[in-house]
Design a protein around this motif. Sequence first.
Motif, PDB file in Angstrom:
ATOM      1  N   LEU A 305       0.784  -1.234   0.000  1.00 17.11           N
ATOM      2  CA  LEU A 305       0.000   0.000   0.000  1.00 17.11           C
ATOM      3  C   LEU A 305       0.820   1.291   0.000  1.00 17.11           C
ATOM      4  N   SER A 306       2.054   1.224   0.440  1.00 13.67           N
ATOM      5  CA  SER A 306       2.814   2.452   0.691  1.00 13.67           C
ATOM      6  C   SER A 306       3.020   3.294  -0.569  1.00 13.67           C
ATOM      7  N   ASP A 307       3.078   2.658  -1.733  1.00 17.29           N
ATOM      8  CA  ASP A 307       3.260   3.414  -2.972  1.00 17.29           C
ATOM      9  C   ASP A 307       1.956   4.035  -3.477  1.00 17.29           C
ATOM     10  N   GLN A 308       0.840   3.636  -2.875  1.00 14.60           N
ATOM     11  CA  GLN A 308      -0.460   4.108  -3.365  1.00 14.60           C
ATOM     12  C   GLN A 308      -1.161   5.057  -2.402  1.00 14.60           C
ATOM     13  N   ILE A 309      -0.775   5.022  -1.129  1.00 16.75           N
ATOM     14  CA  ILE A 309      -1.429   5.863  -0.132  1.00 16.75           C
ATOM     15  C   ILE A 309      -0.375   6.648   0.641  1.00 16.75           C
ATOM     16  N   LYS A 310      -0.513   7.938   0.637  1.00 18.67           N
ATOM     17  CA  LYS A 310       0.379   8.795   1.412  1.00 18.67           C
ATOM     18  C   LYS A 310      -0.145   8.915   2.846  1.00 18.67           C
ATOM     19  N   GLY A 311       0.769   9.119   3.773  1.00 11.69           N
ATOM     20  CA  GLY A 311       0.366   9.296   5.163  1.00 11.69           C
ATOM     21  C   GLY A 311      -0.007   8.014   5.863  1.00 11.69           C
ATOM     22  N   LEU A 312       0.535   6.890   5.388  1.00  7.34           N
ATOM     23  CA  LEU A 312       0.213   5.580   5.948  1.00  7.34           C
ATOM     24  C   LEU A 312       1.300   5.138   6.922  1.00  7.34           C
ATOM     25  N   SER A 313       0.888   4.586   8.058  1.00  4.38           N
ATOM     26  CA  SER A 313       1.822   4.057   9.057  1.00  4.38           C
ATOM     27  C   SER A 313       1.533   2.575   9.285  1.00  4.38           C
ATOM     28  N   TYR A 314       2.485   1.883   9.899  1.00  3.13           N
ATOM     29  CA  TYR A 314       2.267   0.461  10.146  1.00  3.13           C
ATOM     30  C   TYR A 314       2.869   0.050  11.482  1.00  3.13           C
ATOM     31  N   ILE A 315       2.372  -1.091  11.984  1.00  2.00           N
ATOM     32  CA  ILE A 315       2.847  -1.667  13.238  1.00  2.00           C
ATOM     33  C   ILE A 315       3.682  -2.909  12.931  1.00  2.00           C
ATOM     34  N   GLU A 316       4.910  -2.924  13.413  1.00  2.00           N
ATOM     35  CA  GLU A 316       5.772  -4.091  13.240  1.00  2.00           C
ATOM     36  C   GLU A 316       5.374  -5.206  14.211  1.00  2.00           C
ATOM     37  N   ILE A 317       5.669  -6.443  13.829  1.00  2.00           N
ATOM     38  CA  ILE A 317       5.495  -7.567  14.751  1.00  2.00           C
ATOM     39  C   ILE A 317       6.763  -8.402  14.765  1.00  2.00           C
ATOM     40  N   GLU A 318       7.003  -9.055  15.888  1.00  4.38           N
ATOM     41  CA  GLU A 318       8.125  -9.975  16.032  1.00  4.38           C
ATOM     42  C   GLU A 318       7.670 -11.211  16.800  1.00  4.38           C
TER      43      GLU A 318
END
Length: 338
Positions: A305-318
Amino acid sequence: MKLVRFLLFPFTILYDLITSIRNLLYDKGNFRSTSFTIPIIAVGNLSVGGTGKTPQIEYLIRLLRERSVAVLSRGYKRKTSGFVLLNSNHSSEDVGDEPLQFFRKFPNIAVAVDANRVAGIQRLKKEVNPEIILLDDAYQHRKVKAGFYVLLTKYGELYSDDFILPTGNLRESRRGAKRADLILVTKCPETLGLKEKERIKKKLKPLHGQHVYFTAISYGQVLKGSMPIAVDELSDYTVLLITGIAIPQPLLDFLSTRKIKYQHLKFPDHHQFSPSDIDTIQKKFEAISAPQKIMVTTEKDYVRLSDQIKGLSYIEIETQFLNDSDKFDKEILKFVEV
């Protein structure tokens, strides 16, 4: 849905027969499995659906960071074919979301995709010459004989409690667990007690020397992407959560326990977002009238999604081990150092 699966039980018997004969022919050597001198670790499961293979591959990459590591995947839902060695010009449509996530997150490793794992390993050896290869989602890919097998099964949906497709979710009989060198019970609650662990071990019936480990999903405490804010600060926002993963419920629970207000747009697993989907997401976000709002997604979805939507954040998992992480690490390191 349960009724439909029950009615399909005769096909389950047929599917079990076919997969069992296939495994037997590999076990007896009638079908050829190719072995390699390079250490190869296969990570996979017996069931369809999300058991946490991606964070487990990432755990192994971090564990083996002092060595030259390559990851080989089939590149699920990619539009290319054959062998592709990832570079910075590739998109998720070219190579799949998970391989692209590995490539962007760990710039010091090689990542490739090939549905033919034997050919893929041969090309990796020729073009990269890594010291170790990690096979993503390759437990049933028996044309390759990996040196070490890590079998994942999800807490609450153990393979020991499941049935073969189409009645259940198993790709092969639970007897396939015998091929594993160790078993990981994934996505456990962090409060899982010793009594419950022992109960699960008895249900899985591991072979002698086949250790069982328990892991949970650990979420990052700071958002990545456009707005690198602390997750705890999200309680001041209304979140538009966008997911295209198999099982988003643990993330929903994570947000709820922190009293974070969210609206959820759910898409299918590995969904390739169309212009219409992007328009729907943008309109949904614009319709939120809160004074502070933010779009948040999963790390895997961010790749698409990052190339299509500006202002997007995400949560990492481990992956977070609940028991004996040192013992697990030693098993892996002992294998690669042989």
